[in-house]
Write a protein that holds these residues in place. Structure first.
Motif, PDB file in Angstrom:
ATOM      1  N   LEU A   1     -11.096   5.911 -13.859  1.00 31.33           N
ATOM      2  CA  LEU A   1      -9.885   6.003 -14.684  1.00 31.33           C
ATOM      3  C   LEU A   1      -9.895   5.019 -15.854  1.00 31.33           C
ATOM      4  O   LEU A   1      -8.919   4.911 -16.584  1.00 31.33           O
ATOM      5  CB  LEU A   1      -8.657   5.756 -13.817  1.00 31.33           C
ATOM      6  N   GLY A   2     -10.984   4.273 -15.995  1.00 29.76           N
ATOM      7  CA  GLY A   2     -11.134   3.427 -17.177  1.00 29.76           C
ATOM      8  C   GLY A   2     -10.590   2.022 -17.052  1.00 29.76           C
ATOM      9  O   GLY A   2     -10.136   1.435 -18.042  1.00 29.76           O
ATOM     10  N   HIS A   3     -10.612   1.433 -15.846  1.00 27.37           N
ATOM     11  CA  HIS A   3     -10.150   0.053 -15.689  1.00 27.37           C
ATOM     12  C   HIS A   3     -11.030  -0.870 -16.534  1.00 27.37           C
ATOM     13  O   HIS A   3     -12.263  -0.733 -16.553  1.00 27.37           O
ATOM     14  CB  HIS A   3     -10.199  -0.360 -14.215  1.00 27.37           C
ATOM     15  N   PRO A   4     -10.454  -1.849 -17.231  1.00 27.74           N
ATOM     16  CA  PRO A   4     -11.232  -2.684 -18.157  1.00 27.74           C
ATOM     17  C   PRO A   4     -12.260  -3.603 -17.477  1.00 27.74           C
ATOM     18  O   PRO A   4     -13.260  -3.977 -18.093  1.00 27.74           O
ATOM     19  CB  PRO A   4     -10.155  -3.508 -18.875  1.00 27.74           C
TER      20      PRO A   4
ATOM     21  N   ALA B   1      -5.292   3.361 -12.716  1.00 27.94           N
ATOM     22  CA  ALA B   1      -6.485   2.515 -12.682  1.00 27.94           C
ATOM     23  C   ALA B   1      -6.140   1.136 -12.120  1.00 27.94           C
ATOM     24  O   ALA B   1      -6.825   0.614 -11.231  1.00 27.94           O
ATOM     25  CB  ALA B   1      -7.082   2.389 -14.084  1.00 27.94           C
ATOM     26  N   GLU B   2      -5.067   0.546 -12.622  1.00 28.80           N
ATOM     27  CA  GLU B   2      -4.652  -0.782 -12.172  1.00 28.80           C
ATOM     28  C   GLU B   2      -4.246  -0.773 -10.705  1.00 28.80           C
ATOM     29  O   GLU B   2      -4.606  -1.674  -9.929  1.00 28.80           O
ATOM     30  CB  GLU B   2      -3.479  -1.258 -13.030  1.00 28.80           C
ATOM     31  N   ILE B   3      -3.492   0.270 -10.287  1.00 25.87           N
ATOM     32  CA  ILE B   3      -3.023   0.346  -8.905  1.00 25.87           C
ATOM     33  C   ILE B   3      -4.199   0.525  -7.945  1.00 25.87           C
ATOM     34  O   ILE B   3      -4.256  -0.104  -6.881  1.00 25.87           O
ATOM     35  CB  ILE B   3      -1.998   1.485  -8.752  1.00 25.87           C
ATOM     36  N   ASN B   4      -5.157   1.380  -8.307  1.00 24.10           N
ATOM     37  CA  ASN B   4      -6.335   1.556  -7.455  1.00 24.10           C
ATOM     38  C   ASN B   4      -7.126   0.258  -7.326  1.00 24.10           C
ATOM     39  O   ASN B   4      -7.680  -0.042  -6.266  1.00 24.10           O
ATOM     40  CB  ASN B   4      -7.223   2.675  -7.996  1.00 24.10           C
ATOM     41  N   TYR B   5      -7.157  -0.518  -8.395  1.00 24.83           N
ATOM     42  CA  TYR B   5      -7.853  -1.803  -8.350  1.00 24.83           C
ATOM     43  C   TYR B   5      -7.145  -2.750  -7.369  1.00 24.83           C
ATOM     44  O   TYR B   5      -7.786  -3.447  -6.584  1.00 24.83           O
ATOM     45  CB  TYR B   5      -7.891  -2.423  -9.749  1.00 24.83           C
ATOM     46  N   GLU B   6      -5.807  -2.775  -7.417  1.00 29.12           N
ATOM     47  CA  GLU B   6      -5.047  -3.617  -6.497  1.00 29.12           C
ATOM     48  C   GLU B   6      -5.219  -3.146  -5.048  1.00 29.12           C
ATOM     49  O   GLU B   6      -5.360  -3.959  -4.124  1.00 29.12           O
ATOM     50  CB  GLU B   6      -3.563  -3.607  -6.867  1.00 29.12           C
ATOM     51  N   LEU B   7      -5.217  -1.828  -4.844  1.00 27.36           N
ATOM     52  CA  LEU B   7      -5.414  -1.288  -3.493  1.00 27.36           C
ATOM     53  C   LEU B   7      -6.798  -1.648  -2.957  1.00 27.36           C
ATOM     54  O   LEU B   7      -6.960  -1.911  -1.760  1.00 27.36           O
ATOM     55  CB  LEU B   7      -5.239   0.233  -3.505  1.00 27.36           C
ATOM     56  N   ALA B   8      -7.781  -1.653  -3.845  1.00 22.11           N
ATOM     57  CA  ALA B   8      -9.137  -2.032  -3.432  1.00 22.11           C
ATOM     58  C   ALA B   8      -9.157  -3.465  -2.905  1.00 22.11           C
ATOM     59  O   ALA B   8      -9.797  -3.762  -1.892  1.00 22.11           O
ATOM     60  CB  ALA B   8     -10.105  -1.878  -4.611  1.00 22.11           C
ATOM     61  N   THR B   9      -8.442  -4.347  -3.582  1.00 24.48           N
ATOM     62  CA  THR B   9      -8.383  -5.749  -3.147  1.00 24.48           C
ATOM     63  C   THR B   9      -7.714  -5.880  -1.782  1.00 24.48           C
ATOM     64  O   THR B   9      -8.196  -6.604  -0.899  1.00 24.48           O
ATOM     65  CB  THR B   9      -7.612  -6.591  -4.186  1.00 24.48           C
TER      66      THR B   9
ATOM     67  N   VAL C   1       0.837  -1.206   0.000  1.00 22.23           N
ATOM     68  CA  VAL C   1       0.000   0.000   0.000  1.00 22.23           C
ATOM     69  C   VAL C   1       0.871   1.256   0.000  1.00 22.23           C
ATOM     70  O   VAL C   1       0.627   2.213  -0.755  1.00 22.23           O
ATOM     71  CB  VAL C   1      -0.943  -0.001   1.219  1.00 22.23           C
ATOM     72  N   GLU C   2       1.906   1.257   0.837  1.00 20.63           N
ATOM     73  CA  GLU C   2       2.797   2.426   0.923  1.00 20.63           C
ATOM     74  C   GLU C   2       3.402   2.770  -0.436  1.00 20.63           C
ATOM     75  O   GLU C   2       3.397   3.930  -0.863  1.00 20.63           O
ATOM     76  CB  GLU C   2       3.902   2.132   1.935  1.00 20.63           C
ATOM     77  N   ASN C   3       3.931   1.769  -1.145  1.00 15.02           N
ATOM     78  CA  ASN C   3       4.599   2.031  -2.423  1.00 15.02           C
ATOM     79  C   ASN C   3       3.601   2.343  -3.535  1.00 15.02           C
ATOM     80  O   ASN C   3       3.882   3.179  -4.400  1.00 15.02           O
ATOM     81  CB  ASN C   3       5.490   0.850  -2.799  1.00 15.02           C
ATOM     82  N   PHE C   4       2.446   1.695  -3.528  1.00 13.00           N
ATOM     83  CA  PHE C   4       1.426   2.030  -4.520  1.00 13.00           C
ATOM     84  C   PHE C   4       0.974   3.484  -4.366  1.00 13.00           C
ATOM     85  O   PHE C   4       0.770   4.202  -5.349  1.00 13.00           O
ATOM     86  CB  PHE C   4       0.234   1.091  -4.393  1.00 13.00           C
ATOM     87  N   ARG C   5       0.811   3.918  -3.123  1.00  9.44           N
ATOM     88  CA  ARG C   5       0.407   5.315  -2.896  1.00  9.44           C
ATOM     89  C   ARG C   5       1.493   6.284  -3.343  1.00  9.44           C
ATOM     90  O   ARG C   5       1.192   7.354  -3.880  1.00  9.44           O
ATOM     91  CB  ARG C   5       0.079   5.523  -1.421  1.00  9.44           C
TER      92      ARG C   5
ATOM     93  N   LYS D   1     -13.625   3.410  -2.230  1.00  9.90           N
ATOM     94  CA  LYS D   1     -13.033   4.589  -2.880  1.00  9.90           C
ATOM     95  C   LYS D   1     -12.070   4.176  -3.995  1.00  9.90           C
ATOM     96  O   LYS D   1     -12.064   4.777  -5.075  1.00  9.90           O
ATOM     97  CB  LYS D   1     -12.295   5.443  -1.849  1.00  9.90           C
ATOM     98  N   ASN D   2     -11.255   3.149  -3.728  1.00  9.58           N
ATOM     99  CA  ASN D   2     -10.302   2.675  -4.740  1.00  9.58           C
ATOM    100  C   ASN D   2     -11.019   2.141  -5.971  1.00  9.58           C
ATOM    101  O   ASN D   2     -10.610   2.414  -7.112  1.00  9.58           O
ATOM    102  CB  ASN D   2      -9.402   1.586  -4.159  1.00  9.58           C
ATOM    103  N   LEU D   3     -12.080   1.365  -5.761  1.00 13.15           N
ATOM    104  CA  LEU D   3     -12.826   0.816  -6.900  1.00 13.15           C
ATOM    105  C   LEU D   3     -13.481   1.918  -7.718  1.00 13.15           C
ATOM    106  O   LEU D   3     -13.480   1.880  -8.955  1.00 13.15           O
ATOM    107  CB  LEU D   3     -13.887  -0.167  -6.398  1.00 13.15           C
ATOM    108  N   GLN D   4     -14.056   2.891  -7.056  1.00  8.47           N
ATOM    109  CA  GLN D   4     -14.684   4.009  -7.771  1.00  8.47           C
ATOM    110  C   GLN D   4     -13.650   4.780  -8.590  1.00  8.47           C
ATOM    111  O   GLN D   4     -13.928   5.201  -9.725  1.00  8.47           O
ATOM    112  CB  GLN D   4     -15.384   4.937  -6.770  1.00  8.47           C
ATOM    113  N   LYS D   5     -12.467   4.938  -8.020  1.00  7.15           N
ATOM    114  CA  LYS D   5     -11.394   5.635  -8.742  1.00  7.15           C
ATOM    115  C   LYS D   5     -10.935   4.811  -9.943  1.00  7.15           C
ATOM    116  O   LYS D   5     -10.713   5.342 -11.035  1.00  7.15           O
ATOM    117  CB  LYS D   5     -10.214   5.878  -7.797  1.00  7.15           C
ATOM    118  N   ALA D   6     -10.782   3.484  -9.748  1.00  6.38           N
ATOM    119  CA  ALA D   6     -10.359   2.619 -10.847  1.00  6.38           C
ATOM    120  C   ALA D   6     -11.365   2.654 -11.989  1.00  6.38           C
ATOM    121  O   ALA D   6     -10.989   2.713 -13.170  1.00  6.38           O
ATOM    122  CB  ALA D   6     -10.193   1.184 -10.337  1.00  6.38           C
ATOM    123  N   ARG D   7     -12.650   2.649 -11.652  1.00  6.03           N
ATOM    124  CA  ARG D   7     -13.683   2.723 -12.695  1.00  6.03           C
ATOM    125  C   ARG D   7     -13.632   4.072 -13.408  1.00  6.03           C
ATOM    126  O   ARG D   7     -13.728   4.142 -14.635  1.00  6.03           O
ATOM    127  CB  ARG D   7     -15.067   2.511 -12.066  1.00  6.03           C
TER     128      ARG D   7
END
Length: 578
Positions: A200-203, A171-179, A156-160, A192-198
């Motif tokens: 940003l256009g996560h597939p 988009a990908e990083i927010n999806y991983e943070l959501a998990t 989490v620290e490095n993704f942020r 919040k992470n999932l909403q951000k990933a969506r």
């Protein structure tokens, strides 16, 4: 008659051909390097590798060709070959940040995640230009590496940090943070992470939509379950939500009552966050689970103080307390006129042009902690500067010394502590590159000391060849500091230079005590072991006698500290709390 020398036609022809051949080789080197770069840009990695190899045949010292061939080989999944090329560039200190990054990526691709993290950290240290693109990629890969190692906090620290650098994989990083947040039952952050990933256009939009519905239900259930639970703050000092004080620091004391497990408490002063309080052991209880104490810096006028407690179920807030700081009285001004201590603490363990030291940075942190404690004078942030590793450049050290020491008045004490490498007549800052101009000369430090108005001056150096060179306090804490500053006011002053070794000696580190030997006994002496006359004050003379004896015995006389200068031997350096 004059004598003429003749060069044969054969010799001239050979010289001409040799020069032409050298020129042609140089042209081939540049041509194939450019060709390789073009192929790499077009993602034709096989051709790129071939061109870089040809370039190196004509110039085996072209570090750019080694670096780019290493990158091409990484894309071709030739990870060991890539590491071999990158090691060559690292050996010659060429583009260290980029080379260490790709070496880390190579180890990551071979599933050697711990080794990968090691080289990502080296890439960060080498990125002196703070290239955001390099930092972003480092943090991304470090996050994925820690994820593979099941270290969710570091992930989490490095993704942020990657997101903060402007990652293109947001988009990908927010999806991983959501998990990760979902697995840690931090459902609101996961949402919040999932909403951000969506956004940003996560597939995986359909999957994200399902997870959002699930999280909404979990959050609603959680809130309902917590309606019967509570976290409360009870202010002990101030006893009411409004108080007027005449000291620039306030001793905040708050009782935390909680029926939930509290992970962290944050203190905000005028909406500015102080250092968070972590590592709490708060057992859910309706009684006062823990008492939080903090020394709060105040500005003139009204200061708003509030606290936040973080639990797995959410965040809980305290009431807002207003502390009004008024102009000090005459009596308080008299206390303010007492001597002050000003200090610059430097520790360098990591170097680019010198061998790495193990504990110099830790030694500096411990000295800093002592000076911030009541026994060391409880120095405020504006009275002390800590410079460690990359912050300890020559210019930052000299600027900090000039700034702090110029603020000192006649009755004050100034301290400069240095732990790191030393050469004859100089100390070695972080940005030393082997040239004379990048050394911190003993004379440079001496000039700053000489120009300082303070009558008490102390210089402590733990380095090889170093010999060539009142708050609103209560109880025994207040008594300790009062005695220290009263003793300081009585001293006749002078300049004392305490060196960890003789000019021709090496200052030693020891893995058993995990410190430099000199600094280890220095801190122990300051904390009271050097108080030979039991007057609860540690003087310069007492401290040196203790440190010299202990260091000599521990090193079997291989290291012999020295003390010299014209100074009052009773100059106090620390106080012992009863």
């Amino acid at each position: 008659m004059p004598t003429f020398s003749f060069i044969s036609t054969t010799t001239l022809t050979f010289l001409f051909l040799f020069c032409c051949q050298t020129l042609v080789f140089a042209q081939y080197d540049t041509h194939y390097l450019k060709s390789g770069n073009q192929a790499l840009e077009q993602k034709n990695y096989v051709q790129a590798e071939t061109d870089y190899t040809t370039s190196l045949k004509h110039n085996s010292r072209n570090m750019e060709a080694y670096l780019q061939r290493g990158i091409a080989r990484w894309h071709l999944e030739k990870y060991k070959d890539a590491i071999s090329d990158l090691d060559r560039t690292i050996l010659f200190n060429y583009k260290l940040a980029e080379a260490n990054l790709w070496k880390g990526k190579s180890y990551y691709s071979m599933d050697s995640y711990k080794e990968a993290i090691t080289y990502f950290d080296k890439a960060l240290k080498s990125n002196t230009k703070k290239d955001s693109q390099i930092n972003t990629e480092i943090y991304e890969f470090k996050g994925y590496a820690y994820q593979k190692l099941n270290n969710s906090d570091k992930t989490v620290e490095n993704f942020r940090l990657a997101l903060g650098e402007g990652s293109t994989k947001s988009a990908e990083i927010n999806y991983e943070l959501a998990t990760i947040n979902y697995l840690n039952k931090n459902y609101e952050e996961s949402l919040k992470n999932l909403q951000k990933a969506r956004q940003l256009g996560h597939p995986n939009r359909a999957e994200i939509a399902k997870k959002i519905v699930t999280l909404d239900k979990l959050i609603a259930e959680e809130k309902k379950a917590n309606e019967q639970k509570n976290v409360k703050f009870h202010f002990q000092n101030p006893s009411s939500l409004t108080a007027t004080v005449s000291n620039s620091f306030f001793d905040l004391e708050v009782c935390l009552e909680s029926e939930l497990m509290v992970n962290e408490v944050k203190v905000f002063v005028n909406n500015k966050e102080q250092d968070p309080i972590r590592g709490l052991t708060v057992t859910p209880s309706t009684m006062c689970a823990i008492t939080i104490k903090r020394k709060i810096p105040l500005q003139n006028g009204t200061n708003e103080i509030r606290l936040e407690a973080t639990t797995a179920q959410g965040t809980f807030f305290s009431d807002k307390a207003n502390i009004i700081f008024t102009t000090p009285t005459r009596a308080e001004n008299a206390i303010a006129s007492m001597p002050k201590v000003w200090a610059v603490v430097v520790g360098v363990a990591s170097y680019t042009a010198m061998p790495t030291l193990r504990y110099s940075d830790d030694d500096a942190y411990q000295m800093y902690a002592f000076l911030k404690s009541p026994e060391g004078g409880a120095l405020s942030d504006n009275q002390i500067t800590l410079l460690v590793d990359e912050n300890a450049t020559k210019s930052q050290i000299t600027n900090s010394l000039s700034q702090k020491f110029s603020a000192a008045s006649e009755n004050d004490l100034v301290i400069f502590y240095y732990a790191g490498h030393g050469l004859e007549g100089s100390f070695i800052p972080y940005d030393y590159n082997g040239t004379e101009s990048t050394k911190l000369l003993h004379k440079d430090v001496q000039d700053i000391f000489t120009s300082c108005k303070a009558k008490n001056k102390l210089f402590i150096a733990d380095a090889c060849h170093s010999g060539s060179s009142s708050e609103n306090l209560r109880g025994n804490v207040k008594a300790t500091m009062d005695k220290y500053y009263q003793a300081l006011a009585k001293t006749s002053g002078g300049t004392a230079l305490m060196m960890s070794s003789k000019a021709e000696e090496t200052s030693l580190e020891n893995k058993t005590i995990r410190q430099g030997v000199f600094s280890y006994y220095l801190i122990r002496g300051l904390k009271g072991e050097a108080d030979f006359n039991a007057d609860n004050i540690v003087s310069v003379r007492e401290l040196f006698d203790y440190v010299q004896t202990q260091t000599r015995q521990y090193t079997n006389y291989r290291q012999n500290p020295e003390l010299y200068g014209l100074f009052d031997p009773n100059m106090p350096i620390g106080a012992v709390r009863k």
